[in-house]
Design an enzyme around this catalytic site. Structure first.
Site, PDB file in Angstrom:
ATOM      1  N   MET A  30     -28.696 -11.084  16.275  1.00 48.11           N
ATOM      2  CA  MET A  30     -27.841 -12.266  16.322  1.00 48.11           C
ATOM      3  C   MET A  30     -27.938 -12.918  17.709  1.00 48.11           C
ATOM      4  O   MET A  30     -27.080 -13.693  18.106  1.00 48.11           O
ATOM      5  CB  MET A  30     -26.401 -11.905  15.992  1.00 48.11           C
ATOM      6  CG  MET A  30     -26.266 -11.376  14.556  1.00 48.11           C
ATOM      7  SD  MET A  30     -24.673 -11.669  13.812  1.00 48.11           S
ATOM      8  CE  MET A  30     -23.605 -10.808  14.928  1.00 48.11           C
ATOM      9  N   PHE A  32     -28.338 -13.391  21.993  1.00 44.80           N
ATOM     10  CA  PHE A  32     -27.710 -12.930  23.228  1.00 44.80           C
ATOM     11  C   PHE A  32     -28.255 -11.537  23.554  1.00 44.80           C
ATOM     12  O   PHE A  32     -27.520 -10.578  23.732  1.00 44.80           O
ATOM     13  CB  PHE A  32     -26.180 -12.928  23.127  1.00 44.80           C
ATOM     14  CG  PHE A  32     -25.525 -13.244  24.452  1.00 44.80           C
ATOM     15  CD1 PHE A  32     -25.632 -14.508  25.001  1.00 44.80           C
ATOM     16  CD2 PHE A  32     -24.827 -12.284  25.157  1.00 44.80           C
ATOM     17  CE1 PHE A  32     -25.060 -14.812  26.237  1.00 44.80           C
ATOM     18  CE2 PHE A  32     -24.239 -12.570  26.391  1.00 44.80           C
ATOM     19  CZ  PHE A  32     -24.365 -13.848  26.925  1.00 44.80           C
ATOM     20  N   HIS A  34     -30.106  -8.139  24.813  1.00 44.06           N
ATOM     21  CA  HIS A  34     -29.985  -7.258  25.979  1.00 44.06           C
ATOM     22  C   HIS A  34     -31.036  -6.153  25.878  1.00 44.06           C
ATOM     23  O   HIS A  34     -31.873  -6.170  24.952  1.00 44.06           O
ATOM     24  CB  HIS A  34     -28.560  -6.685  26.068  1.00 44.06           C
ATOM     25  CG  HIS A  34     -28.073  -6.104  24.772  1.00 44.06           C
ATOM     26  ND1 HIS A  34     -28.628  -4.982  24.209  1.00 44.06           N
ATOM     27  CD2 HIS A  34     -27.112  -6.512  23.908  1.00 44.06           C
ATOM     28  CE1 HIS A  34     -28.005  -4.703  23.079  1.00 44.06           C
ATOM     29  NE2 HIS A  34     -27.089  -5.624  22.856  1.00 44.06           N
ATOM     30  N   GLY A  36     -30.938  -3.250  24.791  1.00 44.70           N
ATOM     31  CA  GLY A  36     -30.968  -2.552  23.498  1.00 44.70           C
ATOM     32  C   GLY A  36     -31.944  -3.254  22.554  1.00 44.70           C
ATOM     33  O   GLY A  36     -32.818  -2.622  21.953  1.00 44.70           O
ATOM     34  N   HIS A  37     -31.816  -4.585  22.455  1.00 42.29           N
ATOM     35  CA  HIS A  37     -32.744  -5.354  21.612  1.00 42.29           C
ATOM     36  C   HIS A  37     -34.175  -5.235  22.152  1.00 42.29           C
ATOM     37  O   HIS A  37     -35.125  -5.127  21.387  1.00 42.29           O
ATOM     38  CB  HIS A  37     -32.350  -6.837  21.604  1.00 42.29           C
ATOM     39  CG  HIS A  37     -30.985  -7.109  21.057  1.00 42.29           C
ATOM     40  ND1 HIS A  37     -29.945  -7.537  21.836  1.00 42.29           N
ATOM     41  CD2 HIS A  37     -30.508  -7.028  19.788  1.00 42.29           C
ATOM     42  CE1 HIS A  37     -28.880  -7.709  21.092  1.00 42.29           C
ATOM     43  NE2 HIS A  37     -29.175  -7.402  19.850  1.00 42.29           N
ATOM     44  N   GLY A 147     -30.733  -0.842  15.659  1.00 44.43           N
ATOM     45  CA  GLY A 147     -30.190   0.090  16.641  1.00 44.43           C
ATOM     46  C   GLY A 147     -29.249   1.104  16.000  1.00 44.43           C
ATOM     47  O   GLY A 147     -28.530   0.796  15.043  1.00 44.43           O
ATOM     48  N   LYS A 149     -26.679   2.215  17.389  1.00 41.31           N
ATOM     49  CA  LYS A 149     -25.277   1.950  17.777  1.00 41.31           C
ATOM     50  C   LYS A 149     -24.490   1.497  16.546  1.00 41.31           C
ATOM     51  O   LYS A 149     -23.342   1.869  16.365  1.00 41.31           O
ATOM     52  CB  LYS A 149     -25.175   0.905  18.880  1.00 41.31           C
ATOM     53  CG  LYS A 149     -23.720   0.755  19.352  1.00 41.31           C
ATOM     54  CD  LYS A 149     -23.599  -0.044  20.610  1.00 41.31           C
ATOM     55  CE  LYS A 149     -23.590  -1.520  20.335  1.00 41.31           C
ATOM     56  NZ  LYS A 149     -22.381  -1.979  19.613  1.00 41.31           N
ATOM     57  N   GLN A 153     -24.249   0.399   9.726  1.00 43.73           N
ATOM     58  CA  GLN A 153     -25.163  -0.669   9.302  1.00 43.73           C
ATOM     59  C   GLN A 153     -26.543  -0.083   8.962  1.00 43.73           C
ATOM     60  O   GLN A 153     -27.144  -0.415   7.938  1.00 43.73           O
ATOM     61  CB  GLN A 153     -25.288  -1.712  10.416  1.00 43.73           C
ATOM     62  CG  GLN A 153     -26.396  -2.721  10.205  1.00 43.73           C
ATOM     63  CD  GLN A 153     -26.357  -3.847  11.223  1.00 43.73           C
ATOM     64  OE1 GLN A 153     -25.568  -4.755  11.078  1.00 43.73           O
ATOM     65  NE2 GLN A 153     -27.207  -3.812  12.235  1.00 43.73           N
ATOM     66  N   SER A 185     -24.101  -3.958  24.410  1.00 42.47           N
ATOM     67  CA  SER A 185     -23.658  -4.763  23.276  1.00 42.47           C
ATOM     68  C   SER A 185     -23.521  -6.201  23.743  1.00 42.47           C
ATOM     69  O   SER A 185     -23.094  -6.447  24.873  1.00 42.47           O
ATOM     70  CB  SER A 185     -22.289  -4.255  22.789  1.00 42.47           C
ATOM     71  OG  SER A 185     -21.681  -5.227  21.954  1.00 42.47           O
TER      72      SER A 185
HETATM   73  O1  PAF Z   1     -26.943  -5.958  14.069  1.00 41.62           O
HETATM   74  C1  PAF Z   1     -26.933  -7.212  14.053  1.00 41.62           C
HETATM   75  O2  PAF Z   1     -27.092  -7.871  15.078  1.00 41.62           O
HETATM   76  C2  PAF Z   1     -26.701  -7.944  12.733  1.00 41.62           C
HETATM   77  O3  PAF Z   1     -25.749  -7.302  11.958  1.00 41.62           O
HETATM   78  C3  PAF Z   1     -27.993  -8.196  11.929  1.00 41.62           C
HETATM   79  C4  PAF Z   1     -28.625  -6.887  11.473  1.00 41.62           C
HETATM   80  C5  PAF Z   1     -28.988  -8.967  12.791  1.00 41.62           C
HETATM   81  C6  PAF Z   1     -27.685  -9.032  10.688  1.00 41.62           C
HETATM   82  O4  PAF Z   1     -27.151 -10.265  11.010  1.00 41.62           O
END
Ligand code: PAF
Length: 284
Positions: A30, A32, A34, A36-37, A147, A149, A153, A185
């Site tokens: 989504m 922004f 960091h 982690g991504h 992730g 975290k 999900q 986060s």
């Molecule tokens: O983990 C996230 O950032 C969101 O839930 C995802 C998996 C990109 C779905 O919008």
């Protein structure tokens, strides 16, 4: 690296890659972004010929009183991070590109979505599953990276992929932490300086729990008590939940003798943060 906003244009590029026999990794985000991504993108880069990062603040996974409007956005920063980490494409669609006005299809993974975050966020996982399956259909990746975290999900997406026969490998990647232990986060940006130090109590409480587990404690109530006591010692922290569940079924356990997920959600001021660890008795 290029940024693409339109589904058709992205599909055209992916088709060209597929015709050449190249593999594709997808990192759904989504924005922004960091570290982690960044770790997900780097892992995807290692394991695939091409990497697509989606940046889309997905409206369907936010409840009516949640932070959809205020969710942090910075596409320029995201483009720089993705480019440095080796991504090939950022897919950054508008909400109207992603969702037909009269769309009426829902995806619900029953069972796994009822406890933990799902108990207080009833629309959340339906929205996540919807957008992730749309991204899977648009990008048709070989692998998709998420992730740990967001442990619930990850479990829900793995189940959805199995149940719906998506031909995609779902790869879970370890939590990335700040030097002082706070899990990275995008929502950490909401914290004031004072709240930022108070937020350390999440990881501190989990560390105490892990120590007790390693010392052989196997009563979930006692472990939860250790976590709750530590969290309560921080005046800015308000517990949403402290749970010990089976790491596959996400159902609460009576005794700790299998692989468990210790998961917490805590408000620091108005900001809701989550953290967790998994533990296998005798296996850590
Ligand atoms: O983990 C996230 O950032 C969101 O839930 C995802 C998996 C990109 C779905 O919008």
């Amino acid at each position: 690296m290029i940024t693409i906003n339109a589904i058709n244009e992205l599909r055209k590029q992916i088709n060209e890659w597929k015709l050449k026999g190249l593999t594709v990794g997808l990192v759904p985000t989504m924005g922004f972004l960091h570290e982690g991504h960044e770790s997900l993108i780097k892992r995807a880069k290692k394991e695939n010929d091409r990497v697509v990062v989606s940046v889309f603040v997905n409206p369907t996974q936010f409840g009516p009183n949640e932070d959809l409007e205020s969710y942090p956005r910075d596409i320029k920063h995201d483009e720089a991070l993705c480019s440095n980490a080796g991504a090939n494409i950022i897919f950054n669609p508008s909400p109207s590109e992603m969702y037909y006005k009269d769309a009426s299809t829902t995806i619900n993974v029953l069972g796994l979505t009822e406890g933990l975050c799902g108990a207080k966020r009833p629309v959340h996982f339906g929205g996540v599953c919807l957008v992730v399956s749309k991204l899977f259909n648009i990008v048709t990746p070989n692998r998709a990276y998420f992730g740990e975290k967001d442990a619930q999900q990850l479990a829900v997406i793995k189940k959805m992929v199995r149940d719906l026969n998506f031909d995609i490998e779902v790869v879970g990647c370890p939590i990335v932490r700040e030097i002082d232990g706070l899990a990275k986060s995008s929502r950490n940006s909401y914290l004031s300086e004072h709240e930022r130090s108070a937020a350390l109590v999440l990881n501190q409480s989990l560390t105490l729990a892990k120590e007790a587990l390693l010392a052989g404690k196997n009563d979930p109530a006692a472990i939860k008590n250790i976590i709750t006591k530590k969290l309560d010692s921080e005046s800015l922290a308000k517990i949403d939940y402290v749970e010990i569940v089976d790491s596959l079924t996400l159902k609460p356990v009576d005794i700790i003798n299998s692989s468990i997920l210790v998961a917490i959600a805590v408000y620091i001021g108005k900001t809701r943060l989550i953290d967790n660890f998994t533990f296998t008795q005798g296996g850590n």
